[in-house]
Design a protein around this motif. Structure first.
Motif, short mmCIF file in Angstrom:
data_model
loop_
_atom_site.label_atom_id
_atom_site.label_comp_id
_atom_site.label_asym_id
_atom_site.label_seq_id
_atom_site.Cartn_x
_atom_site.Cartn_y
_atom_site.Cartn_z
N GLY A 86 1.02 -1.11 0.01
CA GLY A 86 0.41 -0.36 0.21
C GLY A 86 0.38 1.19 -0.37
O GLY A 86 0.80 2.41 -0.42
N GLN A 87 2.11 0.94 0.04
CA GLN A 87 3.42 2.59 0.42
C GLN A 87 3.67 2.74 -1.02
O GLN A 87 4.03 2.24 -2.27
CB GLN A 87 3.90 2.21 1.32
N ALA A 88 3.43 4.50 -1.62
CA ALA A 88 3.53 3.67 -3.48
C ALA A 88 5.16 4.63 -2.67
O ALA A 88 6.32 5.35 -2.36
CB ALA A 88 2.60 5.45 -3.49
N ALA A 89 5.77 4.34 -4.23
CA ALA A 89 7.55 4.72 -4.51
C ALA A 89 7.62 5.22 -6.34
O ALA A 89 6.76 4.37 -6.94
CB ALA A 89 8.03 3.70 -4.33
N ASP A 90 8.50 5.59 -6.31
CA ASP A 90 8.87 5.87 -7.73
C ASP A 90 9.75 5.12 -8.09
O ASP A 90 10.89 4.64 -7.54
CB ASP A 90 9.50 7.17 -7.76
N LEU A 91 9.34 4.77 -9.63
CA LEU A 91 10.38 3.88 -10.22
C LEU A 91 11.23 4.81 -11.74
O LEU A 91 9.79 5.03 -12.30
CB LEU A 91 9.38 2.48 -10.59
N ALA A 92 12.17 4.34 -11.11
CA ALA A 92 12.78 4.96 -11.98
C ALA A 92 13.29 3.79 -13.55
O ALA A 92 13.76 2.96 -13.30
CB ALA A 92 14.38 5.91 -12.58
N ILE A 93 13.13 4.22 -14.36
CA ILE A 93 13.33 3.20 -15.50
C ILE A 93 13.95 3.48 -17.10
O ILE A 93 13.02 4.26 -17.58
CB ILE A 93 12.25 1.44 -16.13
N ASP A 94 14.41 3.20 -17.03
CA ASP A 94 15.24 3.64 -18.73
C ASP A 94 15.26 1.90 -20.10
O ASP A 94 15.17 1.11 -19.08
CB ASP A 94 16.74 3.47 -18.56
N LEU A 95 14.75 2.53 -20.99
CA LEU A 95 14.39 2.05 -21.67
C LEU A 95 15.30 1.38 -22.68
O LEU A 95 16.12 2.16 -22.74
CB LEU A 95 12.78 1.74 -22.14
N THR A 96 15.03 0.08 -23.53
CA THR A 96 15.97 0.13 -25.56
C THR A 96 15.82 1.35 -25.48
O THR A 96 15.33 1.74 -26.02
CB THR A 96 15.78 -0.88 -25.90
N PRO A 97 17.31 1.85 -26.06
CA PRO A 97 17.17 3.04 -27.42
C PRO A 97 15.91 2.99 -28.20
O PRO A 97 16.51 1.38 -28.74
CB PRO A 97 18.91 3.61 -27.45
N VAL A 98 15.78 4.15 -28.34
CA VAL A 98 14.65 4.10 -30.01
C VAL A 98 16.00 5.00 -30.63
O VAL A 98 17.35 6.12 -30.70
CB VAL A 98 14.41 4.76 -29.46
N SER A 99 15.66 4.71 -32.40
CA SER A 99 16.42 5.32 -33.37
C SER A 99 15.35 5.40 -34.69
O SER A 99 15.51 4.78 -35.87
CB SER A 99 18.15 5.37 -33.97
#
Length: 568
Positions: free
Chosen positions: A503-516
């Motif tokens: 029930g406790q909220a947290a921030d997730l920082a997620i880098d995705l695979t690169p795009v071009s």
């Protein structure tokens, strides 16, 4: 500034053109006495090896240098031009292909996957090749996937005779790759090949009856199982029961970059946009000043179409091993495919790596829905923060089957939450790494989160253009021991991993695979969030019952967003 160019696709003009090849195979003992099978391919004329000394290209493989396939046909790595090896022989190079210890026709057993024993084996073979009467004393290495890893790791031992490497689809940080975000997925988790595969190897020349081959393969029964090795180390500092040490650190090539830089070994990194290791290949180039980078539009280890890959490889080694003043060192640092360039796609040459100099464009998640309500109430992406809201979804494990070697993700918009933009008013050029920030909570202390960025055409056809993953317990970020190009880094050590209170909220920082790519006007962007992916080979073992309910918070006070790398 990046410049678009028409890349040559014709065969390279070679300084020499040796149409014939003379092969020899033998066992070469390395420092601990283990005999490794080495196959030598020398340019020949009139059935005899060409006189004189030539530089050597060395390939170190776990997939058998020479073997009979299921149809009885002999397959030889050096004579397949997929990696430009046959063209290198024609261009006046000796090509050497060796089986790593514990595989193919080599003796010994494999302790780990690209461990320091294997790296030092590569060192010893490089120096042995440099001493041979056919060699100028200058050696280069190349390979893709596992072979890219053996190339990179051998370079980290800085053999004096190794002058340049061409590394394809390998990793800088194996933990961050294999257990990205604390979650294992496609790569490196398949079962090991049966011993019968190695028995299909061709014996070396003085072992016509295959007696030594059988003795060598018998030792392979003691190989460490690869999937079990990776599954058994959930944190970066886990001690493996197979190797007795913190094995992720042993195989983290970022720990050995300084010696490569100091030795002045030339480095060239290559991968393709529809290939998950590309994220790591760009970081490898970013951490090796002066290196070159190449990315094509294809999948895993596929030579980039529409690009003179063979010519690039030959020119690269001609410069470093033959001293050719061919201008390759003065060429732009990066060459990469830009999807949608001029309406279809083309190559760009730039002194910036993909992602360098990109400006972030932030889109906020707004107006979400549960995956049970398939209607026009799907969530939206917008460029400003919307009203506060929360979107729960139950993780679904009834996923479509994935190809055994599914190197790329497929759309998952019906398996979780989706947020879609309005049609773009103008073409948007994206080059680099998208980064997602999610404010989440769950009804269980740990759960996996997968994020996909889709491009949706005007006719509704969708394709995944980037993806990432993170376990709630691995949410902590920290400072990386290498350059991350500004991307979030998750240490993943035992002290960093913690459950998220229910029930406790947290921030997730997620880098995705690169795009071009240039996203055309009229197309839409879509962010999908799920709790499982069909490419997880151990999904049945790790799924939770009942399935977790994950809630994404959004809007004022708890914004969740994606930042896209906009390039000029």
């Amino acid at each position: 500034m990046a410049a678009s160019v028409a890349m040559p696709i014709s065969a390279p003009v070679l300084a020499s053109d040796y149409a014939e090849v003379q092969r020899q195979s033998l066992y070469v003992p390395v420092r601990d006495g283990t005999p490794l099978a080495v196959n030598l391919y020398r340019p020949a004329q009139a059935g005899k090896p060409v006189d004189g000394r030539m530089p050597v290209i060395f390939v170190f493989t776990p997939y058998r240098a020479r073997y009979r396939d299921k149809d009885g046909k002999v397959q030889e790595v050096a004579l397949d031009d997929k990696m430009a090896l046959r063209s290198l022989i024609r261009a006046g190079y000796v090509v050497a292909v060796a089986d790593i210890r514990g595989k193919g026709a080599s003796f010994g057993h494999r302790r780990g996957f690209q461990d320091r024993t294997e790296a030092m084996d590569g060192h010893d073979l490089v120096e042995w090749l440099a001493r041979q009467p056919f060699s100028t004393g200058k050696v280069g290495m190349m390979g893709c996937s596992y072979l890219g890893g053996t190339t990179f790791h051998t370079a980290s031992t800085v053999p004096p005779s190794l002058k340049a490497v061409f590394v394809g689809s390998s990793d800088l940080d194996k933990y961050a790759f294999v257990r990205r975000g604390g979650i294992t997925a496609q790569f490196n988790t398949r079962p090991d090949e049966p011993l019968s595969d190695d028995l299909a190897s061709l014996p070396v020349d003085d072992d016509a009856a295959g007696v030594k081959l059988k003795a060598a393969v018998a030792q392979h029964a003691n190989n460490t199982p690869m999937a079990a090795l990776w599954y058994g180390m959930p944190t970066r500092d886990s001690v493996s029961r197979y190797t007795g040490n913190a094995f992720w650190e042993e195989v983290g090539i970022y720990n050995y970059l300084a010696p490569i830089r100091k030795a002045g070994i030339g480095t060239y990194f290559w991968s393709n946009w529809h290939d998950e290791p590309t994220a790591q290949s760009i970081l490898s180039a970013a951490n090796m000043p002066g290196s070159k980078f190449l990315a094509g539009p294809g999948s895993h280890c596929v030579p980039p179409p529409g690009f003179d890959f063979t010519g690039e490889v030959v020119r690269y080694f001609d410069h470093y091993l033959k001293g050719a003043d061919n201008g390759i060192e003065k060429a732009p640092r990066a060459t990469y495919w830009l999807e949608g360039l001029n309406g279809s796609g083309g190559y760009v040459r730039s002194n910036r790596l993909p992602g360098e100099g990109a400006r972030p464009m932030r889109w906020y998640l707004d107006g979400g829905r549960s995956q049970t309500a398939r209607s026009v109430n799907d969530g939206t992406l917008r460029t400003s923060v919307g009203k506060a809201g929360a979107d729960p979804f139950t993780v679904r494990y009834d996923l479509p089957s994935a190809d055994y070697f599914a190197f790329w993700a497929q759309p998952m918009d019906d398996k979780g939450l989706s947020y879609t933009s309005a049609p773009l008013a103008a073409p948007t050029r994206l080059v680099g790494y998208p980064v997602v920030n999610l404010r989440v909570k769950a009804d269980k202390p740990d759960a996996n989160v997968f994020v996909y960025l889709d491009q949706v055409a005007a006719d509704g056809k969708a394709e995944v253009v980037a993806f990432g993953r993170l376990a709630l317990s691995h949410r902590k970020t920290g400072t990386a021991p290498y350059k991350t190009m500004g991307l979030p880094y998750h240490p993943g050590k035992a002290a960093d991993v913690a459950p998220l209170p229910v029930g406790q909220a947290a921030d997730l920082a997620i880098d995705l695979t690169p795009v071009s790519r240039i996203v055309p006007a009229g197309a839409r962007l879509r962010v999908t969030i799920t709790g499982a992916d069909p490419r997880q080979r151990n999904l049945k073992d790790i799924q939770q019952t009942p399935a977790p309910v994950i809630t994404v918070e959004r809007g004022a006070g708890a914004p969740s967003w994606i930042e896209l790398p906009v390039s000029d």
